[in-house]
Design a protein around this motif. Sequence first.
Motif, PDB file in Angstrom:
ATOM      1  N   GLN A 198     -38.547   5.464  67.626  1.00 48.40           N
ATOM      2  CA  GLN A 198     -37.153   5.197  67.971  1.00 48.40           C
ATOM      3  C   GLN A 198     -37.061   4.034  68.958  1.00 48.40           C
ATOM      4  O   GLN A 198     -37.867   3.920  69.885  1.00 48.40           O
ATOM      5  N   LEU A 238     -41.183  10.810  68.693  1.00 50.17           N
ATOM      6  CA  LEU A 238     -40.073   9.867  68.551  1.00 50.17           C
ATOM      7  C   LEU A 238     -40.424   8.477  69.065  1.00 50.17           C
ATOM      8  O   LEU A 238     -39.550   7.726  69.490  1.00 50.17           O
ATOM      9  N   GLU A 267     -42.008  15.763  72.112  1.00 55.18           N
ATOM     10  CA  GLU A 267     -40.820  15.027  71.679  1.00 55.18           C
ATOM     11  C   GLU A 267     -41.024  13.528  71.844  1.00 55.18           C
ATOM     12  O   GLU A 267     -40.711  12.736  70.946  1.00 55.18           O
ATOM     13  N   PRO A 274     -34.853  14.227  65.907  1.00 51.25           N
ATOM     14  CA  PRO A 274     -34.417  14.323  67.313  1.00 51.25           C
ATOM     15  C   PRO A 274     -33.599  15.573  67.600  1.00 51.25           C
ATOM     16  O   PRO A 274     -33.804  16.243  68.616  1.00 51.25           O
ATOM     17  N   ARG A 279     -35.309   3.392  71.722  1.00 55.35           N
ATOM     18  CA  ARG A 279     -34.442   4.095  72.661  1.00 55.35           C
ATOM     19  C   ARG A 279     -34.230   3.301  73.938  1.00 55.35           C
ATOM     20  O   ARG A 279     -35.094   2.527  74.367  1.00 55.35           O
TER      21      ARG A 279
END
Length: 277
Positions: free
Chosen positions: A272, A269, A265, A198, A274
């Motif tokens: 993740q 990711l 990105e 990240p 998030r």
Amino acid sequence: MTQTEVSHSSNKKSSKKKATTSSASYARSFAIGLIIPALLLLIWEVASRAGIFPQYLLPAPSAVISTLVALASSGELWTHVSSTLSRVLIGFFLGTIVAVVLGSFIGFFKPLERLFDPLLQALRSIPSLAWVPLFILWMGIAETSKVTLIAVGVFFPVYLNIVSGIQGVDRKLIEVGKVYNMSTASIITRIVLPASLPSFLVGIRSGLGLGWMFVVAAELMGASEGLGFLLTLGQNTSRPDTILASIILFAILGKATDAILKQLENRSLRWQDRYET
């Protein structure tokens, strides 16, 4: 139909649904992001036509668009855009590669950080324009000096984020890897790199942004084409519409390239967990 086939079909439908939802979400975000620019352009157009802004200082958006159309029709626009874009991309990749290699070594080995980091932090404080006369002296006004200047601008944010990401990995995760008798290579590839990813991705987006800023200084080095050259041409000929057209093109290209990295990105990711509003 067997249970395996049912499961495979269900997973396929789920993937398609996620892709459709993601596309719809991106389109909605893009549309919302256009609201403020559209309002500002409308206010600018109305104010210019009402005479609030003098045309010789701040022409209306319609005049700027006419300039862009004229440049595109003559083919001159594509020459300037392609020249600037190629310089930024080459400088970006060169700066990123050097930053990844050097930042990885310095992040992993503390003695190297104590040896090299003070010098690199001092170099980072040097303004971009201060490099211009030195690079011209060393490399002339050809493409090499321009690309090198852009690479220097890209290098530092990528380097800082790589070092920060590697050194910010939770020590407990590494200890767990050692408990499970993971080799050093496995710890690096399966723990350190994913945990620092990240920060690295933020670094390359910051580096690309600085690359677009440094290309203006680079194209002051005797360039005969490019958006930076177009800016200078507009200044020398007292053409604010040409200057504003160049600025708008910088904004569009910068946003487009950043959006590509943002999508990269998000895809990188996905693992993740998030927070999403």
